[in-house]
Design an enzyme around this catalytic site. Structure first.
Site, PDB file in Angstrom:
ATOM      1  CE  LYS A  79      -5.156   3.292 -11.441  1.00 26.35           C
ATOM      2  NZ  LYS A  79      -5.246   2.339 -12.554  1.00 26.35           N
ATOM      3  N   GLY A 123       2.413   5.587   4.610  1.00 28.37           N
ATOM      4  CA  GLY A 123       1.648   6.181   5.697  1.00 28.37           C
ATOM      5  C   GLY A 123       0.281   5.576   5.920  1.00 28.37           C
ATOM      6  CB  VAL A 124      -1.817   3.026   4.385  1.00 26.05           C
ATOM      7  CG1 VAL A 124      -2.164   4.019   3.302  1.00 26.05           C
ATOM      8  CG2 VAL A 124      -0.838   1.990   3.891  1.00 26.05           C
ATOM      9  N   GLY A 125      -0.012   2.664   7.391  1.00 26.37           N
ATOM     10  CA  GLY A 125       0.081   1.856   8.604  1.00 26.37           C
ATOM     11  C   GLY A 125       0.620   0.461   8.386  1.00 26.37           C
ATOM     12  CE  LYS A 126       3.518   0.046   3.090  1.00 27.92           C
ATOM     13  NZ  LYS A 126       3.060   1.434   3.098  1.00 27.92           N
ATOM     14  CB  THR A 127       5.942   0.247   9.440  1.00 28.00           C
ATOM     15  OG1 THR A 127       6.461   0.372   8.123  1.00 28.00           O
ATOM     16  CG2 THR A 127       7.055  -0.088  10.392  1.00 28.00           C
ATOM     17  CB  SER A 155      -4.329   1.829 -15.703  1.00 31.68           C
ATOM     18  OG  SER A 155      -3.647   2.900 -15.112  1.00 31.68           O
ATOM     19  N   GLY A 189       0.824  -1.201   0.000  1.00 33.06           N
ATOM     20  CA  GLY A 189       0.000   0.000   0.000  1.00 33.06           C
ATOM     21  C   GLY A 189       0.856   1.247   0.000  1.00 33.06           C
ATOM     22  N   PRO A 190       0.220   2.384  -0.246  1.00 35.98           N
ATOM     23  CG  PRO A 190      -1.406   4.008  -0.546  1.00 35.98           C
ATOM     24  CD  PRO A 190      -1.187   2.538  -0.548  1.00 35.98           C
TER      25      PRO A 190
HETATM   26  N1  LIG Z   1      -5.607   2.793  10.603  1.00 33.42           N
HETATM   27  C1  LIG Z   1      -4.771   3.456  11.412  1.00 33.42           C
HETATM   28  N2  LIG Z   1      -5.085   3.657  12.675  1.00 33.42           N
HETATM   29  C2  LIG Z   1      -4.264   4.339  13.477  1.00 33.42           C
HETATM   30  N3  LIG Z   1      -3.075   4.847  13.112  1.00 33.42           N
HETATM   31  C3  LIG Z   1      -2.697   4.668  11.847  1.00 33.42           C
HETATM   32  C4  LIG Z   1      -3.512   3.956  10.930  1.00 33.42           C
HETATM   33  N4  LIG Z   1      -2.898   3.929   9.751  1.00 33.42           N
HETATM   34  C5  LIG Z   1      -1.733   4.577   9.910  1.00 33.42           C
HETATM   35  N5  LIG Z   1      -1.580   5.013  11.175  1.00 33.42           N
HETATM   36  C6  LIG Z   1      -0.463   5.767  11.709  1.00 33.42           C
HETATM   37  O1  LIG Z   1       0.174   6.461  10.664  1.00 33.42           O
HETATM   38  C7  LIG Z   1       1.556   6.518  10.818  1.00 33.42           C
HETATM   39  C8  LIG Z   1       2.283   6.006   9.594  1.00 33.42           C
HETATM   40  O2  LIG Z   1       2.125   4.611   9.454  1.00 33.42           O
HETATM   41  P1  LIG Z   1       3.282   3.634   9.005  1.00 33.42           P
HETATM   42  O3  LIG Z   1       4.614   4.184   9.319  1.00 33.42           O
HETATM   43  O4  LIG Z   1       2.982   2.284   9.504  1.00 33.42           O
HETATM   44  O5  LIG Z   1       3.094   3.718   7.457  1.00 33.42           O
HETATM   45  P2  LIG Z   1       3.651   2.723   6.338  1.00 33.42           P
HETATM   46  O6  LIG Z   1       2.473   2.159   5.648  1.00 33.42           O
HETATM   47  O7  LIG Z   1       4.608   1.773   6.906  1.00 33.42           O
HETATM   48  O8  LIG Z   1       4.352   3.750   5.347  1.00 33.42           O
HETATM   49  P3  LIG Z   1       5.666   3.534   4.452  1.00 33.42           P
HETATM   50  O9  LIG Z   1       5.261   2.826   3.209  1.00 33.42           O
HETATM   51  O10 LIG Z   1       6.072   4.949   4.150  1.00 33.42           O
HETATM   52  O11 LIG Z   1       6.628   2.785   5.269  1.00 33.42           O
HETATM   53  C9  LIG Z   1       1.876   5.697  12.052  1.00 33.42           C
HETATM   54  O12 LIG Z   1       2.005   6.563  13.136  1.00 33.42           O
HETATM   55  C10 LIG Z   1       0.624   4.840  12.217  1.00 33.42           C
HETATM   56  O13 LIG Z   1       0.417   4.469  13.542  1.00 33.42           O
HETATM   57 MG   LIG Z   2       6.722   1.710   6.737  1.00 34.83          MG
END
Ligand SMILES: Nc1ncnc2c1ncn2[C@@H]1O[C@H](COP(=O)(O)OP(=O)(O)OP(=O)(O)O)[C@@H](O)[C@H]1O
Ligand SMILES: [Mg+2]
Length: 808
Positions: free
Chosen positions: A729, A364-368, A686, A361-362
């Site tokens: 999208k 900052g969506v919370g993967k890590t 696309s 996923g893009p």
């Molecule tokens: N659904 C959610 N609920 C609560 N907090 C979230 C959620 N999604 C993202 N966050 C918060 O957003 C911040 C960024 O998330 P994270 O670092 O996990 O992004 P990522 O997907 O790993 O991005 P990257 O691809 O840049 O590594 C973190 O502080 C995370 O806790």
């Molecule tokens: Mg990450």
């Protein structure tokens, strides 16, 4: 001066007496001394006034200042004054030459206060017979030796004795230089028989020489002893230093014992244990400070530090895991469900195949943070390895120990960091891994992730195989298509698409705001963001799929509040409204979402792209120039996208008449298609229908609606094929303000992922052919053209330069 035998002159003479405190003047020697006592000065004066002769004799006691007649030795020396010098303090410095021995016969005090003596010459002279000559030679030789060893005496002193033929005189000359006390000298003076005197001098000389020799021996011995002591001291110190450097022998034994004990405790598998014991044996016989030993020690340290047996106790309760996942993250229901299923399966099947999760996923969506949360939910430790930029197999697998400064690869290093053999191991950014001539890191990763092989992972440095089968690997990626296919096959992909405005607002209110407010030392009870404030931040200050920048902006607001709080000391509750946000963050970065869409335009289409940053708007612009049917494409288009444009063009040419386009337009016109934001590389099929729509609009002269966004692949026959990233999208189009979205029919199933609140506000048109696309997108009817004389190229309306004709 009369040097003739004094026996010839035996008549008594009278002369002044100067008593001497601590010197004895021998005949034939020159002696300087200072006269200071009053009577003596008078005596000197009297002597100078008469025949310059005086009698010098030594006091019995040097301490006596005014010696009486009895206090003075009766035998002394008659001396001639050679020089006299009055000193400023009234004293007189005299240089006298001893003439001969004399004995005091009478002594009386002069009226001037000094003593006057009547003397008898007692000097005797003898001829030197052979015996005496032998003695003289011996004494001379002794004296020579004596001088050589006496640093105070110049060698000339010896020369003065060389030519002396008179035994008595030789004795006197030498006696004057002997380092003996006044009494001994006086005795020599009183010894009137030359032979006797010379014998005595010889004896004293021999004594002195012996003394000096002994001295020297002792000195040498002392010196030697001191040298020896010093040498020993020095060597001892050196040994100490060397031992310190080497590590004392007993330290050494300790070290080896300690390592042996650690090996016993480490619960290593047999292969590793054998390796460790073997290495320890090698270490034992190595010189402890050698480079070799350091290498060996490091290796043992690694062998011992890697967790061979230790495990965290896993939490198997799926219900609890669900609670924890919900605690940590808002929404993401599908994702969480997948994760929980995954955990459940792992519980039932010991080592399920393909059981590596990959969160895509893009940013900052919370993967890590999801991965971290999974570790928490399963009671495992968490380690993260960023694969971004890893391009060398050795980074994964380590270098052989034969390399200087070799160490294990990242996998083993991370396992050491985890300290347990069953952590959650996050392989972050697998899509950013590169490969070059140094070997393909993905090949090594394959082995790590393959459940068939990873129980015997081989690190080049560690050497014995390491069992990774208890590790829970989770990978993350922004996009999948750059992940090597073999790797992709091993993984169970879970997509996280990005959040809608409402989701972002909820995440902000429940997670990001409390977290940032707390981290900035503010009171969460007293700082409140109104929903409108969050909306303002989302819409005007960020444009992203995830919430990373949103979190950053919230942090920035908290910083400003914290600063204000410190400056004012105010404890007041803060209520943040949208206008207040603008005050704090300054001029908004993005315009407000479009309420009223732009007017339709010819040759301009809103496409949709899916990049690693999530969904994006992709503007497509096309224009005509006089030319010969060339199609130029600019804006950093990748190969696939260029082909897609070619396909669109071919479809148009094959259908020109039906589309209201002059079939011979390519004889007159060149077409230029540009996708702005040229710095960002774009690729993928696309954009096909967007490119085709732009070209048709341009060539047919019909404007395109600017409130319609579209995505879909095009075939040569004008069919529309499905694409990826629908949710991203759709969300991007929605953020942008488009309210009608054209999607391939085959993507219908993906619409489930789009949150209902968004779907409800959109008109989604599912299409199968380009004709349907045009029907939705074009603001007017396509012109019907009569098939004019093809050669002369009738004048298609579309042939006018862009910007000219408008849709009727
Ligand atoms: N659904 C959610 N609920 C609560 N907090 C979230 C959620 N999604 C993202 N966050 C918060 O957003 C911040 C960024 O998330 P994270 O670092 O996990 O992004 P990522 O997907 O790993 O991005 P990257 O691809 O840049 O590594 C973190 O502080 C995370 O806790
Ligand atoms: Mg990450």
């Amino acid at each position: 001066m009369d040097e003739r035998p004094s026996r010839s002159d035996e008549s008594p003479v009278a002369m002044p007496l100067v008593p001497l405190r601590d010197i004895v003047v021998f005949p034939h020697t020159m002696v300087p001394f200072v006269v200071g006592r009053k009577p003596s000065l008078m005596a000197v004066e009297a002597a100078l006034a008469t025949g310059k002769k005086l009698f010098v004799s030594t006091q019995r006691d040097a301490r006596q200042d005014a010696p009486a007649a009895d206090d003075i030795n009766a035998i002394g020396t008659v001396a001639a004054i050679v020089q006299h010098l009055k000193l400023p303090n009234g004293n007189v410095k005299l240089l006298v030459e001893g003439l001969h021995r004399a004995r005091v016969l009478e002594i009386e005090e002069d009226r001037n206060g000094f003593l006057r003596v009547v003397l008898k010459n007692i000097e005797r002279r003898v001829e030197a017979g052979p015996e005496l000559q032998e003695l003289m030679a011996k004494v001379s030789a002794s004296f020579e030796r004596f001088i050589k060893h006496s640093p105070g005496l110049p060698y000339e002193t010896m020369l003065s004795t060389v030519r002396i033929t008179d035994p008595g005189r030789l004795a006197d000359t030498i006696a004057a230089h002997l380092p003996v006390g006044v009494e001994d000298k006086q005795a020599l003076l009183e010894s009137t028989l030359p032979k006797e005197r010379l014998t005595e001098v010889a004896r004293i000389l021999d004594d002195e020489i012996e003394k000096m020799r002994v001295d020297k021996r002792i000195h040498n011995r002392v010196k030697k002893q001191m040298e020896k002591a010093q040498k020993e001291y020095y060597l001892n110190e050196k040994i100490k230093a060397i031992q310190q450097e080497l590590g004392r022998k007993d330290d050494r034994v300790n070290e080896v014992d300690e390592l042996r004990a650690k090996i016993a405790e480490a619960r290593m598998p047999p292969e590793a244990k054998d390796k460790a014991i073997q290495e320890l044996k090698r270490l034992e016989v190595m010189p402890p400070v050698s480079a070799e030993a350091t290498v060996s020690r490091n290796y043992l340290e690694w062998l011992l530090a890697v967790p061979w047996a230790r495990k965290s106790k896993e939490l198997r309760d799926v219900k609890r895991a669900e609670q924890i996942l919900n605690q940590d993250h808002y929404g993401l229901d599908k994702v969480k469900e997948r994760i929980l299923e995954f955990l459940a399966v792992r519980q039932l099947v010991k080592k399920p195949k393909g059981s590596i999760l990959c969160l895509v996923g893009p940013p900052g969506v919370g993967k890590t943070s999801l991965a971290r949360s999974i570790a928490r939910a399963t009671g495992r430790k968490f380690v993260r390895l960023s694969l971004g930029g890893v391009r060398d197999e050795a980074e994964i697998r380590g270098h052989r120990r034969t390399y200087i400064g070799a160490f294990p690869g990242q996998i083993v290093q991370m396992m050491r960091k985890a300290g347990t053999r069953n952590p959650v191991f996050l392989l972050d950014e697998v899509d950013k891994m590169a490969s070059d001539f140094r070997g393909d890191p993905s090949a090594a990763l394959l082995e790590v992730l393959d459940p068939e092989q990873n129980n015997s992972f081989l690190d080049h440095y560690l050497d014995p195989e390491y069992d990774l089968s208890d590790v829970m690997f989770i990978a993350t990626a922004n996009v999948l298509h750059t992940v090597p296919p073999a790797l992709r096959d091993r993984m169970e992909v879970i997509r996280i698409a990005g959040y809608t405005l409402l989701e972002k607002m909820a995440i902000a209110q429940r997670y990001l705001v409390p977290k940032q407010v707390g981290e900035h030392g503010l009171d969460p009870q007293r700082v409140r963001f109104e929903d409108d404030a969050i909306r303002e931040v989302v819409e005007r200050y960020t444009r992203e799929a995830g919430v990373r920048n949103l979190e950053r902006e919230i942090a920035s607001i908290c910083r400003k509040l914290a600063r204000k709080k410190v400056a004012d000391g105010s404890q007041e509750a803060v209520e943040l409204s949208a206008p207040r946000i603008v005050e704090l963050l300054g001029v908004p970065r993005y315009p407000p979402p479009r309420a009223t869409p732009r007017e339709p335009e010819i040759g301009a289409v809103i496409g949709l792209a899916w990049t690693e940053h999530g969904g994006e708007i992709l503007d497509v612009e096309a224009t005509l120039m006089r030319g010969r049917g060339r199609l130029s494409l600019t804006g950093q288009l990748g190969e696939v996208m260029q082909e897609s444009a070619q396909a669109a063009m071919s479809w148009i040419r094959s259908r020109a008449e039906r589309l209201g386009i002059d079939p011979l337009f390519h004889r007159r016109w060149d077409v230029h298609v540009h996708l702005p934001e040229g710095a960002i590389p774009k690729d993928g099929p696309s954009a096909g229908i967007a490119l085709a729509t732009a070209l048709v609009s341009l060539l047919a002269g019909v404007a395109v609606r600017q409130d319609v966004a579209m995505t879909g692949e095009i075939t040569l026959r004008g069919k529309v094929l499905p694409i990826g990233g629908v949710k991203e999208k759709v969300l991007a189009a929605y953020r942008y303000g488009a309210r009608t979205i054209v999607l391939p029919k085959e993507n219908e199933k993906d619409l489930d992922e789009v949150p209902e609140d968004v779907r409800g506000q959109l008109e989604i048109r599912l299409v199968e052919t380009m004709d349907e696309v045009l029907e939705v997108a074009l603001a007017g009817e396509l012109p019907a053209i009569e098939l004019a004389d093809a050669d002369e190229g009738g004048k298609p309306r579309a042939a006018a330069p862009p910007g000219g004709p408008t849709a009727h």
